[in-house]
Design a protein around this motif. Sequence first.
Motif, PDB file in Angstrom:
ATOM      1  N   SER A 201       0.810  -1.224   0.000  1.00  0.00           N
ATOM      2  CA  SER A 201       0.000   0.000   0.000  1.00  0.00           C
ATOM      3  C   SER A 201       0.842   1.271   0.000  1.00  0.00           C
ATOM      4  O   SER A 201       0.304   2.386   0.029  1.00  0.00           O
ATOM      5  CB  SER A 201      -0.947   0.014   1.202  1.00  0.00           C
ATOM      6  OG  SER A 201      -0.237   0.043   2.416  1.00  0.00           O
ATOM      7  N   GLU A 202       2.155   1.152  -0.018  1.00  0.00           N
ATOM      8  CA  GLU A 202       3.078   2.276  -0.214  1.00  0.00           C
ATOM      9  C   GLU A 202       2.904   3.385   0.827  1.00  0.00           C
ATOM     10  O   GLU A 202       3.071   4.567   0.527  1.00  0.00           O
ATOM     11  CB  GLU A 202       2.944   2.835  -1.634  1.00  0.00           C
ATOM     12  CG  GLU A 202       3.209   1.794  -2.713  1.00  0.00           C
ATOM     13  CD  GLU A 202       3.227   2.369  -4.113  1.00  0.00           C
ATOM     14  OE1 GLU A 202       4.059   3.258  -4.372  1.00  0.00           O
ATOM     15  OE2 GLU A 202       2.417   1.934  -4.953  1.00  0.00           O
ATOM     16  N   LEU A 431      -6.657  -0.672 -13.708  1.00  0.00           N
ATOM     17  CA  LEU A 431      -7.635  -1.034 -12.689  1.00  0.00           C
ATOM     18  C   LEU A 431      -9.077  -0.723 -13.074  1.00  0.00           C
ATOM     19  O   LEU A 431      -9.994  -1.421 -12.641  1.00  0.00           O
ATOM     20  CB  LEU A 431      -7.306  -0.309 -11.374  1.00  0.00           C
ATOM     21  CG  LEU A 431      -5.944  -0.614 -10.756  1.00  0.00           C
ATOM     22  CD1 LEU A 431      -5.804   0.113  -9.426  1.00  0.00           C
ATOM     23  CD2 LEU A 431      -5.739  -2.112 -10.572  1.00  0.00           C
ATOM     24  N   GLY A 432      -9.286   0.324 -13.855  1.00  0.00           N
ATOM     25  CA  GLY A 432     -10.645   0.749 -14.183  1.00  0.00           C
ATOM     26  C   GLY A 432     -11.197   1.699 -13.131  1.00  0.00           C
ATOM     27  O   GLY A 432     -10.755   1.713 -11.975  1.00  0.00           O
ATOM     28  N   SER A 433     -12.187   2.483 -13.493  1.00  0.00           N
ATOM     29  CA  SER A 433     -12.698   3.534 -12.610  1.00  0.00           C
ATOM     30  C   SER A 433     -13.400   2.972 -11.377  1.00  0.00           C
ATOM     31  O   SER A 433     -13.297   3.538 -10.280  1.00  0.00           O
ATOM     32  CB  SER A 433     -13.647   4.450 -13.385  1.00  0.00           C
ATOM     33  OG  SER A 433     -14.737   3.705 -13.913  1.00  0.00           O
ATOM     34  N   ASP A 437     -12.401   3.731  -7.490  1.00  0.00           N
ATOM     35  CA  ASP A 437     -13.331   4.283  -6.497  1.00  0.00           C
ATOM     36  C   ASP A 437     -13.311   3.470  -5.208  1.00  0.00           C
ATOM     37  O   ASP A 437     -13.340   4.022  -4.107  1.00  0.00           O
ATOM     38  CB  ASP A 437     -14.751   4.314  -7.072  1.00  0.00           C
ATOM     39  CG  ASP A 437     -14.951   5.419  -8.087  1.00  0.00           C
ATOM     40  OD1 ASP A 437     -14.101   6.337  -8.137  1.00  0.00           O
ATOM     41  OD2 ASP A 437     -15.950   5.364  -8.833  1.00  0.00           O
ATOM     42  N   VAL A 438     -13.278   2.135  -5.341  1.00  0.00           N
ATOM     43  CA  VAL A 438     -13.240   1.280  -4.152  1.00  0.00           C
ATOM     44  C   VAL A 438     -11.955   1.533  -3.365  1.00  0.00           C
ATOM     45  O   VAL A 438     -11.970   1.645  -2.129  1.00  0.00           O
ATOM     46  CB  VAL A 438     -13.353  -0.209  -4.555  1.00  0.00           C
ATOM     47  CG1 VAL A 438     -13.064  -1.110  -3.356  1.00  0.00           C
ATOM     48  CG2 VAL A 438     -14.740  -0.501  -5.118  1.00  0.00           C
ATOM     49  N   GLN A 439     -10.838   1.646  -4.057  1.00  0.00           N
ATOM     50  CA  GLN A 439      -9.573   1.874  -3.367  1.00  0.00           C
ATOM     51  C   GLN A 439      -9.573   3.225  -2.659  1.00  0.00           C
ATOM     52  O   GLN A 439      -9.077   3.353  -1.535  1.00  0.00           O
ATOM     53  CB  GLN A 439      -8.411   1.770  -4.359  1.00  0.00           C
ATOM     54  CG  GLN A 439      -8.300   0.380  -4.964  1.00  0.00           C
ATOM     55  CD  GLN A 439      -6.893   0.023  -5.393  1.00  0.00           C
ATOM     56  OE1 GLN A 439      -5.915   0.538  -4.889  1.00  0.00           O
ATOM     57  NE2 GLN A 439      -6.794  -0.891  -6.332  1.00  0.00           N
ATOM     58  N   ARG A 440     -10.143   4.235  -3.296  1.00  0.00           N
ATOM     59  CA  ARG A 440     -10.217   5.551  -2.651  1.00  0.00           C
ATOM     60  C   ARG A 440     -11.119   5.503  -1.419  1.00  0.00           C
ATOM     61  O   ARG A 440     -10.863   6.199  -0.426  1.00  0.00           O
ATOM     62  CB  ARG A 440     -10.721   6.594  -3.646  1.00  0.00           C
ATOM     63  CG  ARG A 440      -9.738   6.883  -4.783  1.00  0.00           C
ATOM     64  CD  ARG A 440     -10.186   8.057  -5.626  1.00  0.00           C
ATOM     65  NE  ARG A 440      -9.299   8.251  -6.771  1.00  0.00           N
ATOM     66  CZ  ARG A 440      -9.614   7.939  -8.025  1.00  0.00           C
ATOM     67  NH1 ARG A 440     -10.813   7.425  -8.309  1.00  0.00           N
ATOM     68  NH2 ARG A 440      -8.761   8.137  -9.006  1.00  0.00           N
ATOM     69  N   SER A 441     -12.156   4.688  -1.461  1.00  0.00           N
ATOM     70  CA  SER A 441     -13.040   4.555  -0.299  1.00  0.00           C
ATOM     71  C   SER A 441     -12.298   3.932   0.879  1.00  0.00           C
ATOM     72  O   SER A 441     -12.474   4.351   2.032  1.00  0.00           O
ATOM     73  CB  SER A 441     -14.264   3.697  -0.658  1.00  0.00           C
ATOM     74  OG  SER A 441     -15.057   4.333  -1.636  1.00  0.00           O
TER      75      SER A 441
END
Length: 458
Positions: A201-202, A431-433, A437-441
């Motif tokens: 996750s850097e 990854l696709g949009s 969005d899920v990762q940003r959540s």
Amino acid sequence: MTSDTVADLSELGTGLSGRLLTDPDVVEAYCRDEAHLVAPGTPVAVLLAETVEDVSAALRWAHRHGIPVVPRGAGTGLAGGATATPGCLVVCLARMTAIREISAGDQLAVVEAGVITADLDRAAAEVGLMYAPDPSSHEISTLGGNIATNAGGLRCVKYGVTRDFVLGLEVVLADGRVIPTGRRTVKGVAGLDLTSLFVGSEGTLGIVTSATLRLRPRPAAEPVTVVGSFPSLRAAGDAVASVVRDGVVPSLLELVDRNTLQAIDDWKHMGLGDTAAMLIGQADGSDAAEVADQLEASFEAAGADFVAVSADRDESAQLLEVRRLAYPAAERLGRCLVEDVGVPRSKLPDMLDAIERAGARHGVTILTVAHAGDGNTHPTFVFEPTPDGDAPPEVWAAADEVFRTAIELGGTLTGEHGVGVLKTRWLELELGSDVMDVQRSIKSALDPTGILNPGKGF
């Protein structure tokens, strides 16, 4: 940022003020990693953390004041993940070097984030074990950095990447809370797998301060090394595809292309200049001789013009040195953009062809090495920087073509270096949009004020 705010940080823990660096000349050494194309910002301070309590106190302070935090280890990353952002607090974990435990009975180690990767392997060797992941920077990179990027290495074709060896973590969250993840047991499915979430996750979800890592039995005998030279890069790629297809499992399978061999030969005069491509394979364990014979047969069937096999330790070390010299040899030619696209192993020959075409089409020198057994290639773009320090447009065009081809082949933008700053512009292509969005959540849930390593990864 006022001097009073920095003073507030220095008062949070006993002795912390002596490890809080604010002198601009000293701070500059902690502003960047090895991604030289990423321009660093100026931090407000650098904290040389020595305990998890130091990190926790720093994050509580940063959370309260809304100050961005950039974690770093040894600064060996190649994607800009440890690059300072303007006005940030850099938290350096390189002083957290304790190997807290090595358990021969449970085949695990508990280590702090600043432990050098090769040091853990040497400590494990004292009890007949090994820590298998071995990135090329293993003598200088830290385990915390390896975990942050899910680093791979030369032996991952057989043993796997960093994630496969992380049993549990100690993580400091954005608000300063310290949580454990994972466990010491071989099995365990209680709750969500937070350990895997933090690996790779850097530093954008939390700061890893220690880890419980899996160890493996150390092979009793010296490995057998097989080296083959090939008339073309495609032929070497075909040999790799054959090894995978036939179910041969070497402990190492590395590829070096003509441009890299020429750069090494110009520097070290090793007699490599006429070789179009080289494969270096290695086999360990009780079946090493049998696997080496299978590698030799696969190399010859794919058209190798020379194959040699050796079980001699010194000879094997010399052969592997060719691979480890690749990056410093490239650096002698100019500024380098080092990339690491990965493709399904059956597509490796197509990826190698595409890299050669991209270099020729855009007039860019590309030196390619690969963890070939994983389908993970490292095309290194060599160039003279523009007056503002950037890569010329043709380099970015060639890199764009390589990235897009890897994705079209069912691959990935990054096999082990991470996204950092350099690859953020391409990440949504892979990854696709919806996934973005899920990762940003998830990021928002763990870091609601957005202070952890902003601008990195997703």
